[in-house]
Design a protein around this motif. Structure first.
Motif, PDB file in Angstrom:
ATOM      1  N   ALA A 174      -3.688  -2.187  -5.102  1.00  0.00           N
ATOM      2  CA  ALA A 174      -4.097  -1.823  -3.743  1.00  0.00           C
ATOM      3  C   ALA A 174      -5.439  -2.468  -3.410  1.00  0.00           C
ATOM      4  O   ALA A 174      -5.636  -2.997  -2.314  1.00  0.00           O
ATOM      5  N   HIS A 185       0.828  -1.209   0.000  1.00  0.00           N
ATOM      6  CA  HIS A 185       0.000   0.000   0.000  1.00  0.00           C
ATOM      7  C   HIS A 185       0.866   1.265   0.000  1.00  0.00           C
ATOM      8  O   HIS A 185       0.621   2.199  -0.761  1.00  0.00           O
ATOM      9  N   MET A 240      -1.697   0.878 -10.096  1.00  0.00           N
ATOM     10  CA  MET A 240      -1.363   0.732  -8.681  1.00  0.00           C
ATOM     11  C   MET A 240      -2.617   0.662  -7.805  1.00  0.00           C
ATOM     12  O   MET A 240      -2.670  -0.124  -6.860  1.00  0.00           O
ATOM     13  N   SER A 245       4.302   5.519  -5.422  1.00  0.00           N
ATOM     14  CA  SER A 245       4.371   5.493  -6.889  1.00  0.00           C
ATOM     15  C   SER A 245       3.333   6.421  -7.501  1.00  0.00           C
ATOM     16  O   SER A 245       3.603   7.094  -8.498  1.00  0.00           O
ATOM     17  N   GLU A 295       2.587  -3.574 -15.025  1.00  0.00           N
ATOM     18  CA  GLU A 295       3.750  -3.404 -14.153  1.00  0.00           C
ATOM     19  C   GLU A 295       5.048  -3.798 -14.875  1.00  0.00           C
ATOM     20  O   GLU A 295       6.082  -3.158 -14.716  1.00  0.00           O
ATOM     21  N   PHE A 314      -2.995  -5.737 -12.872  1.00  0.00           N
ATOM     22  CA  PHE A 314      -1.916  -4.854 -12.428  1.00  0.00           C
ATOM     23  C   PHE A 314      -0.576  -5.348 -12.966  1.00  0.00           C
ATOM     24  O   PHE A 314       0.239  -4.587 -13.471  1.00  0.00           O
ATOM     25  N   GLY A 356       2.662   1.716  -3.207  1.00  0.00           N
ATOM     26  CA  GLY A 356       1.714   2.150  -4.233  1.00  0.00           C
ATOM     27  C   GLY A 356       1.421   3.631  -4.102  1.00  0.00           C
ATOM     28  O   GLY A 356       1.411   4.365  -5.099  1.00  0.00           O
TER      29      GLY A 356
END
Lengths: 387, 535
Positions: free
Chosen positions: B225, B173, B221, B179, B264, B260, B176
């Motif tokens: 999460a 978390h 992201m 980021s 990524e 995700f 993220g």
């Protein structure tokens, strides 16, 4: 390349006949089913296309690296952007991709076509063993690693010489007849596992709560080895798969033999089946506490030790210690119940497949070892708890 | 000044004061409170290097255990923790922050901006990394050990473990959040703070790739999460998102995770493309062959990355139509990726090339990343993937794209810009030695893993059957060569910071972005307070 190919095939043959040989294997294992053969061909086709492209493209690059260097007096050209060449190098790869996708599509559809199977086996994954249930033939059993722990554990000193099929051997292999379409119905009891036997072209997750299918048809008799392919906890590396493909007659013989040895179903209708447990064991035998303890240590080593540890210390919190545990020092009934039913939502599976005597032995072992004071449990108590 | 109000006077005085020194305050508070993009970039890069060494140590422990069959060094559960945390640390701790470090250093300088758009948020997004890293690494020391489910954190396995999972979820978390803040900053900076005349299609490609990457980060992201939050509530609050017994589905986690996870992958490679696209023209002394087509190819890759996640799940048992769709979409990515490779080679073609360390790493990147691309194409073919899924072939594939891809580009970028940042030249001889050791060590470590995978060796196992011994031993030797040669890199960087030959302002003859043409080496603490005009 033929030399390399021959070497690869030789290495593969060596792997099949005597896996102890030093092995610099560089290829997919020899396919044993039509699907695995298609996969093999696809892989080789694409590999050589890629090698070809690599040689052309990087041939150009290395030539440039060699020829267009400042130290050789190269003057930099200043060209850039050329629509024609940019269209060419977009379209040509696209066409190559279509040529690759066409045969691959055919194989995808073949792999998914599990219709009209000759037989079905339900495969249930557990942490860390497999259960096979032959739906038509009524045979059901567990299959787990048979490599002795002392060959694996080498933290203090090197273990004894490893078996030729170290980590790829089980107590009860899957047996299938050759030339029959075998459908697998794959699921899991706890976490996600993967039933993976490369030479059969099967790699399918077993997902708890869902049944997925896969199929294979083995052409030639033989032994095919595989492993769990999806990380499933600490013993993930220790739940191999062994498939024996045999002739129809041998298969029939094996089924008959297996049926005779089947333990009673886990929840029989009251007295329908007398405790025919493990045939070597006399159901009326009177067990002394010492005999139970001695047998329990063996059963414990085979079934429980991987999680709960040789000294009953476990690996908390996932694998609770048994030394000093409330269950092993508490009421007998609760522990018998736990062994028979497992504990949902945890790695603790049901061990109802063990005989009454083995269960009583192992429970006795855990209740009287490592300082536990729970006291012994007799096979009759397990037997009555099954009902 | 004398006629100004008191407040204005103070402000004016402070401003003048800062100008007099042109330098940062000294000591710890400089780094703690800094809002300077260069300082923050430096901290990101050092942080990522520290995490790289930590993740690398885990990798070496893994390889040491795999040197021979049997368990000699570690327990299986700890081994699983090593593979899991190695993956998480390298992805979230080493590769991503390294690129953010580059973005901090370079984006403002390359577009002619004075700093990032949100300097305080920039500070915050860096300092968030520290608690996240402590949570990740600290999880080794709680009961039950660190997360041991693979970096993909699949339930139900992950539900079984102890509090380390909660620490990992919290770490994810925080990372993220960091980021997302970094991405907002980068996008705002690029879209709003460009110097006059710096149109979008004049931006250096590194800036372009980061602009696209930042959008990818903002898009995915929050998805990650969401996935880990569902894991958390499944673990503690009685929900059953991923539990079939309560009406959920473990497969859903995989879908969300890989929605995700695949973008990524491109988050970790697009900035690498950007760096390489700066370096190759500089050392070929020739403009990039197809600037516009590079921008379009990068954008296509980013868009396609959202519709290929299912290729991580061919063994889940999706319907034939699903398998076919994801196979076709995945194969399609080869087209824009090919365009990029061809562009780089066409840029080299008929150039006037020299091969200093940055160029060596860039050419190494080009060859090895392409091998990773080809093995990716092999894995895109559903039936072949099914037989290779979760084997060492996959391990080899993604290390070719992430180590000899992303990491080699990072190394190339460090050697390329270090003279600009520090004002000193690094030792070319040692740089080349570092390159060749890395190149040889890497290939010895990872090429044999293709063979292991083809022969059916699963990944994430602490122990293996005897026929896998030889290639594993070779791989371990290579891994140790590769790992220890990174200490040489550390030495080179430190000695360059501390001294060395004076680097010219335009260190590389062919480099033509603003930091080379408009700024001295080393770059002053504040740059482009007056925006340059780009023609």
């Amino acid at each position: 390349m033929p030399v390399k190919l021959t070497r690869a095939v030789a290495a593969a043959a060596a792997f099949l006949s005597a896996p102890v040989l030093a092995d610099y294997h560089v290829d997919i294992l020899p396919p044993a089913t039509p699907i695995a053969q298609e996969i093999y061909n696809l892989h080789f086709g694409i590999l050589w296309v890629c090698v070809g492209i690599f040689i052309v493209v990087f041939g150009a690059m290395f030539w440039s690296v060699f020829a267009h260097r400042k130290s050789r007096g190269a003057q930099a050209a200043q060209f850039h952007e050329n629509t024609t060449i940019e269209i060419i190098w977009t379209v040509v790869p696209f066409v190559i991709l279509i040529a690759m996708a066409y045969p691959a599509t055919k194989t995808v559809l073949d792999m998914k076509d599990g219709s009209n199977p000759d037989m079905s086996i339900k495969v249930t994954a557990y942490q860390w063993k497999w259960e096979y249930d032959y739906l038509q033939d009524g045979v059901r059993y567990f299959s787990s690693l048979s490599t002795p722990r002392e060959q694996i554990e080498e933290h203090e000193k090197p273990g004894p010489k490893k078996n030729p099929n170290y980590l790829l051997e089980v107590d009860n292999p899957v047996v299938v007849p050759v030339g029959k379409k075998v459908r697998l119905l794959i699921t899991s009891n706890d976490v996600i596992h993967g039933w993976y036997v490369p030479q059969l072209g099967v790699n399918q997750y077993g997902i708890p709560g869902f049944v997925k299918d896969a199929w294979f048809k083995v052409d030639k008799p033989g032994r095919y080895l595989g492993q769990c392919s999806q990380i499933c906890g600490k013993e993930h590396g220790y739940m191999p798969i062994v498939v024996d493909a045999v002739s129809a007659e041998d298969y029939a013989k094996w089924i008959a033999d297996k049926k005779a040895k089947m333990p009673p179903p886990p929840a029989p209708v009251a007295d329908a089946t007398p405790a025919a447990a493990a045939p070597a064991e006399d159901p009326n035998k009177k067990w002394s506490v010492d005999e139970l303890k001695a047998n329990g240590a063996k059963v414990y080593a085979a079934n429980c030790q991987a999680c709960h540890g040789a000294e009953g210390k476990g690996t908390p919190p996932a694998f609770p210690p048994l030394a000093g545990s409330k269950v092993a020092n508490g009421p007998k009934g609760a522990q018998i119940d736990l062994e028979l039913k497992g504990k949902p939502g945890t790695a603790m599976a049901s061990f109802a497949q063990l005989s009454d005597a083995d269960l009583a032995s192992v429970i006795t072992h855990t209740r009287t070892s490592w300082g536990n004071k729970g006291g012994e449990v007799m096979p009759a108590e397990v037997k009555s708890a099954r009902k | 000044m004398s006629t100004a109000t008191h407040a204005h006077d103070t402000h004016g005085h402070d401003h003048a004061h800062a100008h007099d020194h042109h330098g940062p305050p000294a000591g710890f508070s400089r780094w703690m409170y800094t809002t300077n993009h260069k300082d923050i970039g430096t901290m990101y890069l050092w942080f990522s290097f520290a995490m790289f060494l930590m993740g690398g140590s885990m990798a070496l422990l893994i390889r040491a255990e795999l040197f021979q069959p049997g368990l000699q060094l570690v327990e299986p559960q700890f081994f699983n923790s090593l593979t899991t945390v190695h993956g998480l640390v390298m992805v979230f701790g080493a590769i991503m922050p390294a690129f953010v470090g580059f973005a901090n250093w370079l984006v403002p300088m390359q577009i002619g901006a004075a700093d990032m758009a949100f300097p305080r948020m920039n500070n915050w997004s860096f300092w968030l990394l520290i608690p996240a890293a402590l949570l990740l690494v600290g999880s080794f020391f709680v009961p039950g050990g660190a997360a041991a489910s693979g970096w993909t954190l699949y339930p139900p396995l992950i539900i079984q473990q102890g509090m380390s999972i909660d620490m990992t979820i919290l770490a994810v978390h925080i990372l993220g959040a960091s980021s997302i803040m970094g991405s907002i900053n980068i996008i705002t900076t690029i879209l709003n703070l460009r110097a006059p005349g710096m149109t979008l299609m004049k931006m250096p490609l590194f800036v372009w790739t980061w602009l696209i990457t930042a959008y990818l980060l903002i898009a995915v992201m929050p998805v990650l999460a969401g996935a880990v939050t569902m894991l958390l509530t499944d673990r503690h609050f009685g929900t059953s998102f991923f539990n079939a017994a309560g009406g959920g589905d473990p497969t859903m986690f995989m879908h969300i995770f890989w929605f995700f996870g695949h973008p990524e992958v491109y988050i970790m490679i697009l900035p690498a493309f950007g760096i390489v696209s700066q370096i190759i023209p500089a050392f070929a002394r020739k403009p990039l062959f197809g600037y516009a087509s590079m921008v379009y190819a990068t954008s296509s890759i980013a868009i396609l990355s959202f519709i290929v996640w299912g290729h991580h799940m061919f063994t889940v048992g999706m319907p034939a139509a699903g398998n076919l769709f994801f196979m076709y979409a995945t194969m399609l990515i080869a087209v824009p990726t090919g365009v990029k490779i061809f562009n780089w080679i066409a840029t080299m073609w008929k150039g006037s090339m020299t091969f200093e360390t940055p160029m060596l790493f860039a050419v190494g990147f080009l060859c090895l990343f392409t091998i990773g691309g080809f093995s990716g194409l092999v894995l895109a073919i559903t039936p072949v993937d099914i037989t290779l899924h979760n084997t060492y072939y996959v391990v080899a594939h993604f290390h070719y794209v992430l180590v000899s891809g992303a990491l080699f580009a990072i190394m190339a970028g460090i050697y390329f810009w270090l003279p600009k940042w520090t004002g000193h030249m690094y030792s070319e001889g040692l740089g080349k030695l570092h390159f060749w050791l890395s190149m040889i060590g890497f290939n010895v470590a990872f090429f044999p893993q293709h063979f292991l995978g083809l022969a059916g060796m699963p990944r994430r196992i602490p122990d293996y059957a005897l026929q896998f011994t030889e290639w594993n031993q070779i791989s371990t030797v290579g891994a140790f060569i590769f790992g220890f040669s990174q200490l040489l890199f550390l030495y080179i960087v430190i000695s360059t910071i501390r001294g060395g030959a004076k680097a010219p302002d335009r260190t590389w003859e062919g480099a033509d972005s603003l930091e080379w043409t408009h700024l001295p080496s080393p770059v002053p603490y504040h740059t482009f307070e007056t925006a340059p005009v780009v023609k």
